[in-house]
Design an enzyme around this catalytic site. Structure first.
Site, PDB file in Angstrom:
ATOM      1  N   TRP A 153       0.795  -1.226   0.000  1.00  0.00           N
ATOM      2  CA  TRP A 153       0.000   0.000   0.000  1.00  0.00           C
ATOM      3  C   TRP A 153       0.829   1.279   0.000  1.00  0.00           C
ATOM      4  CZ3 TRP A 153       1.951   1.973   4.369  1.00  0.00           C
ATOM      5  CH2 TRP A 153       2.361   1.081   5.375  1.00  0.00           C
ATOM      6  N   LYS A 177      -1.956  -8.801  -7.948  1.00  0.00           N
ATOM      7  CA  LYS A 177      -2.831  -8.512  -6.812  1.00  0.00           C
ATOM      8  C   LYS A 177      -2.240  -7.284  -6.136  1.00  0.00           C
ATOM      9  CE  LYS A 177      -2.807  -9.408  -2.579  1.00  0.00           C
ATOM     10  NZ  LYS A 177      -3.153  -8.014  -2.182  1.00  0.00           N
ATOM     11  N   GLY A 230       6.813  -6.338   0.201  1.00  0.00           N
ATOM     12  CA  GLY A 230       6.057  -6.225   1.448  1.00  0.00           C
ATOM     13  C   GLY A 230       6.916  -6.583   2.639  1.00  0.00           C
ATOM     14  N   SER A 231       6.282  -7.132   3.661  1.00  0.00           N
ATOM     15  CA  SER A 231       7.016  -7.377   4.911  1.00  0.00           C
ATOM     16  C   SER A 231       7.818  -8.680   4.858  1.00  0.00           C
ATOM     17  CB  SER A 231       6.035  -7.417   6.084  1.00  0.00           C
ATOM     18  OG  SER A 231       5.173  -8.514   5.939  1.00  0.00           O
ATOM     19  N   GLU A 252      11.174  -8.380  -2.493  1.00  0.00           N
ATOM     20  CA  GLU A 252      11.642  -7.045  -2.093  1.00  0.00           C
ATOM     21  C   GLU A 252      10.969  -6.743  -0.759  1.00  0.00           C
ATOM     22  OE1 GLU A 252      11.931  -3.678  -1.092  1.00  0.00           O
ATOM     23  OE2 GLU A 252      10.613  -3.013  -2.711  1.00  0.00           O
ATOM     24  N   CYS A 286      10.217   1.604   2.079  1.00  0.00           N
ATOM     25  CA  CYS A 286      11.117   0.510   2.487  1.00  0.00           C
ATOM     26  C   CYS A 286      12.574   0.966   2.558  1.00  0.00           C
ATOM     27  CB  CYS A 286      10.949  -0.697   1.574  1.00  0.00           C
ATOM     28  SG  CYS A 286      11.156  -0.303  -0.151  1.00  0.00           S
ATOM     29  N   GLU A 383      12.026  -2.459  11.974  1.00  0.00           N
ATOM     30  CA  GLU A 383      11.718  -1.431  10.967  1.00  0.00           C
ATOM     31  C   GLU A 383      10.554  -0.546  11.443  1.00  0.00           C
ATOM     32  OE1 GLU A 383      10.080  -2.914   7.265  1.00  0.00           O
ATOM     33  OE2 GLU A 383      11.012  -1.264   6.182  1.00  0.00           O
TER      34      GLU A 383
END
Ligand code: NAD
Length: 478
Positions: A153, A177, A230-231, A252, A286, A383
């Site tokens: 997001w 997606k 993402g995470s 990533e 990120c 993070e």
């Protein structure tokens, strides 16, 4: 600034599909916490249809010449540029970043698509001299196949653009997606491809429950490549699913980027450059700088200018004039920020500015600077993905390298120095996929972008980002 929001639809086999009996969820404006629109979820039947479409699309697209593929991709990039204002306003409403940042993201997304369009025409093979007379040893590059891509997001168009660009330039088809929390700008970007004449099935866009979709698609034999941003926990899970079918994957994931400011750097100039970068998208990036190590002789000067910058930021709805930092993208982030601040305080950390939620409408959190935090505090080890900057002091080169490299992450790192020799040494010493030395320009369409250690593997961007969607085949011809 007034704005309308997107028409949220799925895009499968060249057709736009509305809710009509499907499940769904509300998309929330983080500046107001109010719903913007209803997002339809893809059913299992929709996903299977998307896969059939992507198989058909792959056959058509890989057979098209790189020249023709590039023409359609360039047209899509042009349409994104034509429609940038409307797309940027949609992006601000669903994600929260300020309009100027949203506009830069949308324009850069077009640049990425265009760059890949060109680079796809240079997916060269080679002839390797053979050992026998008349032998031809030919190395060719082929599209890896149907790709399943999953994007988060924080960059609703830029991250999808990297995956769409690389895959389409290589001749692959794609089921994307995108994030359910920020779908609108991506829907409008995909509309640009549809309007540019992309054949049906080559690009499909779905939404739903993330785990259900990824498990469904990754298990299918015809999906040959996974790309996820993402995470780290989700990345590890998807990498395992991909490994079961021996599928290529690009991961990533998150990071915790150290910034090292040496005493021979200009402390005020470094502080201004890196503070502006820190609070971009309220720190939800990120590669955002997240741990600040400043050499003792310039510590106070750096901290003073950095804190002054943080205090000068104007929080509010990103569509309003004069606003320089928007809300956090969702309520989860506010809770997480409060957890970081409380832990830092308990461990002796001092709040130089900020530290709290702002207002009672929307998800605003103050630009925050924390000092005197120990290296094992939450904010120094996890993070933050938010507008919190811990600033601590160091004495020597070796000490700071050890502290900077002590975490299991390795996505981005930054350093500021006035010495060419220190610049070389620190660039080599930091364990990170990307290092900015006296520079924050580590993310461009033409340069590789990716992490090491638990921050993931593979690159997006640059020629590496195209190779990620190509199989190498060797043909020996006697
Ligand atoms: P999360 O781990 O729940 O989700 C991260 C992203 O992955 C979301 O977009 C989500 O829709 C997607 N996702 C989650 N489970 C999935 C699954 N099983 N299959 C496919 N996609 C799935 O966390 P969150 O609350 O959205 O964000 C929290 C953390 O995620 C942040 O602190 C940050 O570390 C990380 N994050 C990283 C990036 C990045 O650019 N690398 C972007 C967003 C979030």
């Amino acid at each position: 600034m007034s704005a309308s929001y997107a028409n949220l639809e799925l895009f499968i086999d060249g057709k736009w599909i509305t809710g009509n009996g499907r499940g769904g969820e509300d998309v929330i404006n983080p500046a107001t916490a109010k719903p913007l629109a209803r997002l339809p979820h893809a059913s299992h039947a929709d996903l299977d249809q998307a896969l059939e479409a992507a198989k058909k699309g792959l056959a058509i697209w890989r057979a098209a010449s790189a020249y023709d593929r590039a023409k359609i991709m360039r047209k899509a990039a042009d349409l994104i540029r034509e429609r940038y204002d409307a797309i940027s306003k949609i992006l601000v409403q669903e994600q929260g970043k300020v309009y100027a940042e949203a506009r830069a993201e949308v324009i850069t997304s077009a640049d990425i698509i265009e760059w890949y369009a060109e680079e796809g025409r240079r997916a060269y093979g080679r002839i390797v001299p053979g050992r026998g007379k008349g032998v031809r040893q030919i190395v060719v590059q082929e599209p890896v196949g149907v790709v399943a891509a999953f994007t988060p997001w924080n960059f609703p168009t830029l991250t999808p653009a990297r995956k769409i660009g690389g895959a389409l330039a290589a001749g692959c088809s794609l089921i994307l997606k995108a994030s359910e929390e920020t779908p609108g700008a991506c829907v409008e970007m995909v509309r640009c491809f549809a309007d540019a004449g992309l054949p049906a099935g080559v690009l499909n866009l779905v939404f739903g429950v993330p785990a259900t979709i990824s498990e469904h698609l990754i298990a299918k034999d015809d999906v040959r490549k996974i790309s996820f941003t993402g995470s780290i926990p989700v990345g590890k899970h998807l990498a395992q699913l991909a490994a079961k079918g021996m599928k290529r994957a690009t991961m990533e994931l998150g990071g915790h980027s150290p910034v090292v400011v040496f005493a021979d750097a200009d402390p005020e100039k470094s502080a201004e450059t890196i503070a502006a970068f820190k609070y971009r998208n309220a720190g939800q990036v990120c590669i955002s700088p997240t741990r600040f190590y400043v050499q003792e002789p310039v510590y106070s000067r750096f901290l003073a200018r950095f804190t002054e910058y943080a205090k000068s930021l104007k929080l509010g709805d990103g569509l309003e004039k004069g606003i320089t930092m928007g809300p956090m993208a969702n309520a989860r982030r506010i809770d997480t920020m409060e957890g970081f601040v409380n832990d830092a305080k308990e461990r002796g950390g001092k709040i130089a500015t900020g530290g709290s939620r702002r207002g009672n409408q929307g998800y605003f959190f103050e630009p925050t600077v924390i000092t005197d935090v120990p290296d094992d505090s939450k904010i120094m080890t996890q993070e933050p993905f938010g507008p919190i900057a811990p600033v601590v002091a160091f004495k020597t080169f070796d000490e700071v390298v050890e502290r900077a490299n002590s975490l299991p992450y390795g996505l981005a790192a930054y350093a500021f120095t006035g010495s060419a020799q220190t610049a070389n040494l620190i660039g080599d010493a930091l364990q990170s996929g990307m290092v900015g030395v006296n520079s924050i320009a580590i993310s461009t369409p033409e340069t590789p972008f990716g992490g090491i250690k638990e921050s993931g593997y593979g690159s997006e961007g640059g020629i590496e980002g195209l190779s990620a969607y190509l199989n190498t085949k060797f043909i020996s011809q006697a």
